[in-house]
Design a protein around this motif. Sequence first.
Motif, short mmCIF file in Angstrom:
data_model
loop_
_atom_site.label_atom_id
_atom_site.label_comp_id
_atom_site.label_asym_id
_atom_site.label_seq_id
_atom_site.Cartn_x
_atom_site.Cartn_y
_atom_site.Cartn_z
N ASP A 1 13.66 -28.57 -32.59
CA ASP A 1 13.71 -29.76 -31.73
C ASP A 1 15.13 -30.32 -31.62
O ASP A 1 15.56 -30.72 -30.55
CB ASP A 1 12.78 -30.86 -32.28
N ALA A 2 15.83 -30.32 -32.77
CA ALA A 2 17.20 -30.85 -32.77
C ALA A 2 18.07 -29.99 -31.84
O ALA A 2 18.89 -30.51 -31.07
CB ALA A 2 17.77 -30.85 -34.18
N SER A 3 17.86 -28.67 -31.90
CA SER A 3 18.65 -27.78 -31.05
C SER A 3 18.30 -27.98 -29.58
O SER A 3 19.18 -27.93 -28.71
CB SER A 3 18.33 -26.35 -31.43
N THR A 4 17.00 -28.16 -29.33
CA THR A 4 16.58 -28.39 -27.94
C THR A 4 17.24 -29.66 -27.42
O THR A 4 17.75 -29.69 -26.29
CB THR A 4 15.04 -28.53 -27.88
N GLY A 5 17.25 -30.70 -28.24
CA GLY A 5 17.90 -31.95 -27.84
C GLY A 5 19.37 -31.72 -27.54
O GLY A 5 19.92 -32.24 -26.57
N HIS A 6 19.98 -30.89 -28.37
CA HIS A 6 21.39 -30.58 -28.21
C HIS A 6 21.63 -29.89 -26.85
O HIS A 6 22.53 -30.25 -26.10
CB HIS A 6 21.80 -29.68 -29.36
N ALA B 1 17.43 -19.75 -22.69
CA ALA B 1 17.51 -18.65 -21.72
C ALA B 1 18.12 -19.14 -20.41
O ALA B 1 18.66 -18.35 -19.64
CB ALA B 1 16.11 -18.09 -21.48
N SER B 2 18.04 -20.46 -20.16
CA SER B 2 18.59 -20.96 -18.89
C SER B 2 20.06 -21.35 -19.02
O SER B 2 20.67 -21.80 -18.07
CB SER B 2 17.79 -22.19 -18.44
N LEU B 3 20.61 -21.16 -20.22
CA LEU B 3 22.02 -21.55 -20.42
C LEU B 3 22.97 -20.50 -19.88
O LEU B 3 22.69 -19.31 -19.93
CB LEU B 3 22.31 -21.73 -21.92
N GLN B 4 24.10 -20.97 -19.37
CA GLN B 4 25.18 -20.06 -18.99
C GLN B 4 25.73 -19.46 -20.29
O GLN B 4 25.62 -20.07 -21.35
CB GLN B 4 26.32 -20.83 -18.32
N MET B 5 26.38 -18.31 -20.17
CA MET B 5 26.94 -17.65 -21.36
C MET B 5 27.81 -18.60 -22.19
O MET B 5 27.71 -18.66 -23.41
CB MET B 5 27.81 -16.45 -20.92
N ASP C 1 29.83 -39.37 -23.19
CA ASP C 1 29.74 -38.82 -24.55
C ASP C 1 29.27 -39.86 -25.55
O ASP C 1 28.70 -39.52 -26.59
CB ASP C 1 31.11 -38.28 -25.00
N ALA C 2 29.52 -41.13 -25.25
CA ALA C 2 29.11 -42.20 -26.18
C ALA C 2 27.60 -42.37 -26.19
O ALA C 2 27.06 -43.11 -27.00
CB ALA C 2 29.80 -43.50 -25.82
N GLY C 3 26.91 -41.70 -25.28
CA GLY C 3 25.44 -41.73 -25.29
C GLY C 3 24.88 -42.79 -24.37
O GLY C 3 25.62 -43.54 -23.73
N PRO C 4 23.52 -42.84 -24.29
CA PRO C 4 22.85 -43.71 -23.33
C PRO C 4 23.27 -45.17 -23.45
O PRO C 4 23.43 -45.88 -22.48
CB PRO C 4 21.37 -43.55 -23.65
N THR D 1 21.34 -32.18 -23.96
CA THR D 1 22.56 -32.99 -23.80
C THR D 1 23.63 -32.18 -23.07
O THR D 1 24.28 -32.68 -22.14
CB THR D 1 23.10 -33.40 -25.20
N VAL D 2 23.78 -30.91 -23.51
CA VAL D 2 24.79 -30.06 -22.87
C VAL D 2 24.47 -29.87 -21.39
O VAL D 2 25.33 -30.01 -20.51
CB VAL D 2 24.86 -28.67 -23.58
#
Length: 448
Positions: free
Chosen positions: A355-360, A111-115, A394-397, A363-364
């Motif tokens: 959970d996977a989507s939340t993680g995604h 819900a907090s994401l921009q369109m 993008d390569a991650g932490p 990241t975004v």
Amino acid sequence: MIWRHWPLAIAAMTEKHKSRPSSAHALAQSHGRGLACRLGSRDLEAQKPVNRFSCEAILPKIRFMVAALSPPPRWIWQALGWPVLHFDAQAVQASISAARLAQGRLLGLAASLQMADLAALQFDEWTQEAVATAQIEGEVLQVHSVRASVARRLGLPGANTAPHAARDARTEATLDVLQAATQQWQRPLTQEDLFAWHAALFPTGRSGLQAIVTGGWRTHAEPMQIVTPRLGKPDVLHYQAPASGDVPAHMAAWLAWFNTSLGTIDGVARAALAHLWFEAIHPFEDGNGRIGRALAELALAQDLQSPQRMMSVSAQLLAARAEYYAQLQAATGHPVLDVTSWVQWFATRVQHAADASTGHIQTVLGKTRFWSELQTDHPDLSAAQRKALGRLYDAGPGGFVGGLSTDKYVNLTGVSRATAYRDLTDLAERRLLVRTGQGRATRYVWPD
Ligand SMILES: Nc1ncnc2c1ncn2[C@@H]1O[C@H](COP(=O)(O)OP(=O)(O)OP(=O)(O)O)[C@@H](O)[C@H]1O
């Protein structure tokens, strides 16, 4: 004749004894009815004077004998009380609550994401779902064609506008079913809907080289079996679905339940039951896995009252494919209607998907924040510096293995070694990166 799955195969085996599989109980009843009929009409009339027993007296004995001779019930649909599946509400409570919590977290964050970010999330989840649901049965869709088709379906800018002929037919078929399934979340599901999905899945009327019945329930006389083929040995039989002749009645019961159960049980449990029950019937000649997973998606969309695809359950089923089959087999391979373990397992997959989507999303969101902070605090960074930081992000932490070297910077950005050295020194002075090592071993990494 084995279909094509390995190690599990749905096979239409040549039937050795042309008896239709059925529960001992039902078999006894039908045999009993057949006998009653014969004795009760013409034959009975003819034998009237010598007939010492009435039909009523002899029937229970005949039923008992037939039941004793029949093979014991072996599959879930042969259980007394089928198709009323049930589960221990207390035992599934923890896994359902965890799934619900994960779904809540996901919806709150979405819900907090921009369109644009929401569209990007849906785009990724659609793509994942299509690739995964096909891949579970070993069909590999080209990711680029899935992405192009999803973008077009979501009306995203720059979407592929290639003519239909140029599109990949298998990709389109899989996405047609997924789209139809979630789009119709507000109206009752009909047999015609399912037939249309099935026809869409097999536009050529063939599964591989095999001509199959499309847009209709299976009709073949051979039993629908799941077997593991073994070289030089008889196949291992894992499951046998109800006979084709009984499929219309089974599916009528399934549809009636599906269209009236929303709101009567937990939505995640309902999706689990819908999928399992459908797979147990295996009503089509092929494509039951993909249509069954689309039905689980539809049930979840109905539960969340939204056609928006924000997570991919199939991706989680694919990630645990062996377990998925084992769980299905454990549930369908016994004449037992208590499917508590299946509901628990399925709810955990839903939790992992959310959970996977939340993680995604995190990241975004993190990336958006990163760029906006960079823009505010360091508006004067060069294009090369931005590009290198973006790739490192993008390569991650962990960043690039071994950190960012001057050579890697040159390769990434195309600037000269002298500029690369100057850019990296500047990023270290701004404390955006930390310099480690010396000489040729000098590397640049994220600050802790
Ligand atoms: N023991 C089992 N009992 C019931 N269903 C099972 C069992 N094992 C696997 N399944 C289900 O059967 C599906 C495979 O059935 P089917 O081949 O008809 O569908 P499909 O995979 O969509 O088709 P395709 O092979 O063309 O991709 C699996 O994806 C799974 O959902």
